[in-house]
Design an enzyme around this catalytic site. Sequence first.
Site, mmCIF file in Angstrom:
data_model
loop_
_atom_site.group_PDB
_atom_site.id
_atom_site.type_symbol
_atom_site.label_atom_id
_atom_site.label_comp_id
_atom_site.label_asym_id
_atom_site.label_seq_id
_atom_site.Cartn_x
_atom_site.Cartn_y
_atom_site.Cartn_z
ATOM 1 N N CYS A 114 0.823 -1.220 0.000
ATOM 2 C CA CYS A 114 0.000 0.000 0.000
ATOM 3 C C CYS A 114 0.855 1.267 0.000
ATOM 4 C CB CYS A 114 -0.952 0.005 1.186
ATOM 5 S SG CYS A 114 -2.105 -1.371 1.157
ATOM 6 N N HIS A 251 -3.421 7.440 2.193
ATOM 7 C CA HIS A 251 -3.804 6.133 1.648
ATOM 8 C C HIS A 251 -5.222 5.834 2.120
ATOM 9 C CE1 HIS A 251 -3.993 1.998 0.642
ATOM 10 N NE2 HIS A 251 -3.795 1.546 1.865
ATOM 11 N N ASN A 281 -10.095 -0.018 -0.508
ATOM 12 C CA ASN A 281 -8.640 0.069 -0.460
ATOM 13 C C ASN A 281 -8.073 -0.528 -1.747
ATOM 14 O OD1 ASN A 281 -5.918 -0.182 0.053
ATOM 15 N ND2 ASN A 281 -6.151 -1.078 2.089
HETATM 16 N N1 ACO Z 1 -18.835 -8.320 8.616
HETATM 17 C C1 ACO Z 1 -19.378 -8.591 9.824
HETATM 18 N N2 ACO Z 1 -18.629 -8.921 10.889
HETATM 19 C C2 ACO Z 1 -17.295 -8.973 10.727
HETATM 20 C C3 ACO Z 1 -16.684 -8.697 9.498
HETATM 21 C C4 ACO Z 1 -17.516 -8.367 8.407
HETATM 22 N N3 ACO Z 1 -17.031 -8.074 7.183
HETATM 23 N N4 ACO Z 1 -15.350 -8.828 9.647
HETATM 24 C C5 ACO Z 1 -15.136 -9.174 10.928
HETATM 25 N N5 ACO Z 1 -16.307 -9.260 11.579
HETATM 26 C C6 ACO Z 1 -16.550 -9.601 12.972
HETATM 27 C C7 ACO Z 1 -15.442 -10.410 13.585
HETATM 28 O O1 ACO Z 1 -15.599 -11.773 13.291
HETATM 29 C C8 ACO Z 1 -15.618 -10.109 15.053
HETATM 30 O O2 ACO Z 1 -16.662 -10.904 15.534
HETATM 31 P P1 ACO Z 1 -16.559 -11.562 17.012
HETATM 32 O O3 ACO Z 1 -16.477 -10.377 17.944
HETATM 33 O O4 ACO Z 1 -17.817 -12.326 17.074
HETATM 34 O O5 ACO Z 1 -15.307 -12.382 16.992
HETATM 35 C C9 ACO Z 1 -16.113 -8.672 15.072
HETATM 36 O O6 ACO Z 1 -16.589 -8.399 13.743
HETATM 37 C C10 ACO Z 1 -15.037 -7.685 15.428
HETATM 38 O O7 ACO Z 1 -13.875 -7.977 14.654
HETATM 39 P P2 ACO Z 1 -12.605 -7.085 14.717
HETATM 40 O O8 ACO Z 1 -11.573 -7.615 13.747
HETATM 41 O O9 ACO Z 1 -12.169 -6.882 16.115
HETATM 42 O O10 ACO Z 1 -13.215 -5.715 14.165
HETATM 43 P P3 ACO Z 1 -12.551 -4.306 14.053
HETATM 44 O O11 ACO Z 1 -13.404 -3.310 14.693
HETATM 45 O O12 ACO Z 1 -11.103 -4.336 14.425
HETATM 46 O O13 ACO Z 1 -12.652 -4.020 12.492
HETATM 47 C C11 ACO Z 1 -11.249 -4.047 10.545
HETATM 48 C C12 ACO Z 1 -12.006 -4.869 11.578
HETATM 49 C C13 ACO Z 1 -12.250 -3.213 9.773
HETATM 50 C C14 ACO Z 1 -10.536 -4.986 9.594
HETATM 51 C C15 ACO Z 1 -10.253 -3.131 11.270
HETATM 52 O O14 ACO Z 1 -9.472 -3.855 12.167
HETATM 53 C C16 ACO Z 1 -9.365 -2.427 10.310
HETATM 54 O O15 ACO Z 1 -9.801 -1.588 9.553
HETATM 55 N N6 ACO Z 1 -8.069 -2.687 10.360
HETATM 56 C C17 ACO Z 1 -7.154 -2.073 9.449
HETATM 57 C C18 ACO Z 1 -6.910 -3.022 8.395
HETATM 58 C C19 ACO Z 1 -6.730 -2.390 7.059
HETATM 59 O O16 ACO Z 1 -7.309 -1.408 6.685
HETATM 60 N N7 ACO Z 1 -5.901 -3.045 6.305
HETATM 61 C C20 ACO Z 1 -5.693 -2.664 4.975
HETATM 62 C C21 ACO Z 1 -4.339 -2.976 4.577
HETATM 63 S S1 ACO Z 1 -3.199 -2.053 5.489
HETATM 64 C C22 ACO Z 1 -3.445 -0.545 5.026
HETATM 65 O O17 ACO Z 1 -3.780 -0.319 3.914
HETATM 66 C C23 ACO Z 1 -3.276 0.494 6.070
#
Ligand code: ACO
Length: 324
Positions: A114, A251, A281
């Site tokens: 990224c 980004h 993304n």
């Molecule tokens: N739909 C519904 N529920 C979901 C989904 C989905 N698509 N994905 C995960 N969940 C659930 C999980 O299973 C979990 O359930 P549980 O509590 O029953 O176990 C719950 O939602 C919470 O999951 P978390 O992973 O803790 O959710 P979080 O609030 O952290 O959000 C996310 C997840 C959106 C991926 C977040 O961590 C994030 O944005 N991280 C950054 C990652 C990113 O953007 N990466 C891109 C590449 S790096 C970059 O470009 C910077």
Amino acid sequence: MVRRSVVAGSGSYLPARVLTNDELARQVDTSDAWIVERTGIRQRHVAADGELTSDLAVRAAQAALDKAGFGADAVDMVLVATSTPNETFPATATIVQAQLGMHRGLAFDIQAVCAGFVYGVATADNFIKAGQVDTVLVIGAETFTRILDWTDRSTCVLFGDGAGALVLQAGVGEGTVADRGVLSSHLYSDGRHHDMLYVDGGPSSTGKVGVLKMAGRDVFKHAVIKMAEATEAALSANELQAADVDWFVPHQANRRIIDGTTKKLGLDREKVVITVDRHANTSAASIPLALAEAAGDGRIERGQLVLIEALGGGLAWGSNLIRW
Ligand code: ACO
């Protein structure tokens, strides 16, 4: 007098097919409400069967060249930042070079996931400052939807396909922050964080392409801290304040990461360019897509100060400060 890498044009391309959150929710256990609340993403574009990263890159590059008023024969170097090359080798940049009708100069790919576009701008700027080339096409192009596990709801909802490009051309400045062009670049990586974000395949390991694996929460934490540090480095190296920035073009990974970084830096939210809602993304393509949109609709104007930053797999991250 110093050599500067001045923006001569920008362009972008998005595949025609739009995949909405509601459509995705019919394939995996997710919902539009969850995706919008956690990420700000409402839809993403998906490349058609047979539409390759190079095809997206060529369309974006052509649009940037048209804006610059140049033919491809004026370009000395093509850089394609991508993690989704057409083939293991050769560089997708050489395919783009051929398709643009360029028969001279050099072309190679940049792999910083990224952060690839930020690395690409820094590389182009250093080649220009060294006097090795005068005109560079810096492209970010991805077909990221092809390295996703479409059964993993925690990753497949986050990404999309697209391409963006900048034409950078050698100019002369006074060596002050009033100069047009790339004022500075700040690049970092820390390979200890491999497991946080990677694709579980490759020619040397599995012989297969693999799919994206991510520890989302960990990436989130590192993203806000490291991207804020990279932008602060850009400002302090140029003795500027957040208030001096006309446009912040981060980004586009996640709306909450962007909001967190914006707040940490004390930047005005009105000055932030957002495309993540419509593009999701697109990895190395996200910044040039956002730049082309904001320059194209007249938000970013000649002479304005534009701050870009990104973090991705590696981890690799960085920033560039550009006077447009
Ligand atoms: N739909 C519904 N529920 C979901 C989904 C989905 N698509 N994905 C995960 N969940 C659930 C999980 O299973 C979990 O359930 P549980 O509590 O029953 O176990 C719950 O939602 C919470 O999951 P978390 O992973 O803790 O959710 P979080 O609030 O952290 O959000 C996310 C997840 C959106 C991926 C977040 O961590 C994030 O944005 N991280 C950054 C990652 C990113 O953007 N990466 C891109 C590449 S790096 C970059 O470009 C910077």
